[in-house]
Design a protein around this motif. Structure first.
Motif, PDB file in Angstrom:
ATOM      1  N   GLY A   1      87.722 -43.102  46.419  1.00  0.00           N
ATOM      2  CA  GLY A   1      86.675 -42.841  47.407  1.00  0.00           C
ATOM      3  C   GLY A   1      85.871 -41.618  47.053  1.00  0.00           C
ATOM      4  N   ASP A   2      86.539 -40.561  46.643  1.00  0.00           N
ATOM      5  CA  ASP A   2      85.842 -39.344  46.234  1.00  0.00           C
ATOM      6  C   ASP A   2      84.993 -39.607  45.002  1.00  0.00           C
ATOM      7  N   ALA A   3      85.548 -40.349  44.066  1.00  0.00           N
ATOM      8  CA  ALA A   3      84.821 -40.639  42.832  1.00  0.00           C
ATOM      9  C   ALA A   3      83.559 -41.449  43.096  1.00  0.00           C
ATOM     10  N   VAL A   4      83.676 -42.474  43.894  1.00  0.00           N
ATOM     11  CA  VAL A   4      82.511 -43.329  44.171  1.00  0.00           C
ATOM     12  C   VAL A   4      81.470 -42.558  44.961  1.00  0.00           C
ATOM     13  N   SER A   5      81.895 -41.706  45.888  1.00  0.00           N
ATOM     14  CA  SER A   5      80.922 -40.947  46.677  1.00  0.00           C
ATOM     15  C   SER A   5      80.126 -39.986  45.797  1.00  0.00           C
ATOM     16  N   HIS A   6      80.720 -39.464  44.748  1.00  0.00           N
ATOM     17  CA  HIS A   6      79.990 -38.600  43.825  1.00  0.00           C
ATOM     18  C   HIS A   6      79.174 -39.408  42.820  1.00  0.00           C
ATOM     19  N   ALA A   7      79.685 -40.554  42.423  1.00  0.00           N
ATOM     20  CA  ALA A   7      79.024 -41.361  41.403  1.00  0.00           C
ATOM     21  C   ALA A   7      77.748 -42.020  41.907  1.00  0.00           C
ATOM     22  N   VAL A   8      77.583 -42.171  43.221  1.00  0.00           N
ATOM     23  CA  VAL A   8      76.383 -42.821  43.749  1.00  0.00           C
ATOM     24  C   VAL A   8      75.179 -41.894  43.762  1.00  0.00           C
TER      25      VAL A   8
END
Length: 144
Positions: free
Chosen positions: A19-26
């Protein structure tokens, strides 16, 4: 509510950092959506899916473990997002995308979050048995 429901399976599967990764990757997707005048959610969706696909590709094609693959991909996508924010001229403060702005949330944004959350919750509730099986025995779930 949706985050609480999803977190159980994410921790069991070992994707607690996802979740943290996807929130930064967007972030680059949101900035590019702003540049072309598209909805921010569309840019976020495209880059969120790209991040998940890249994490899977790194995990499957190398000896890198899952959490390391997540870290590699999200920092790789987050960095261009920061560069894009710094070089994109705008009337809007794009740093609010990164840090948030509670006063900038409109009723339309709240409605969008409620609808997406409800859809996600319905899908998770309908697929709860499959998700639980996958969390405890991925080989058996794949065989079924």
């Amino acid at each position: 509510i949706v985050c609480g429901v999803l977190s159980c399976w994410l921790v069991l599967v070992g994707w607690s950092l996802m979740g943290d990764a996807v929130s930064h990757a967007v972030l680059p997707g949101v900035v590019l959506a702003y540049v072309v005048g598209a909805p921010f959610a569309l840019g976020a969706l495209v880059f969120g899916l790209l991040a998940v696909l890249l994490i899977g590709a790194v995990r499957d094609t190398s000896r890198v473990k899952e959490d390391a693959a997540i870290g590699v991909v999200f920092t790789t996508l987050f960095a261009p997002g920061l560069v894009l924010i710094s070089v994109t001229p705008s009337q809007t403060d794009l740093n609010h995308i990164l840090f948030g702005n509670l006063l900038g949330v409109s009723r339309a944004d709240l409605l969008q979050v409620l609808v997406l959350g409800a859809v996600t919750l319905v899908v998770v509730v309908l697929k709860r048995r499959d998700l639980t099986l996958y969390a405890f025995d991925p080989t058996h779930a794949h065989a079924i």
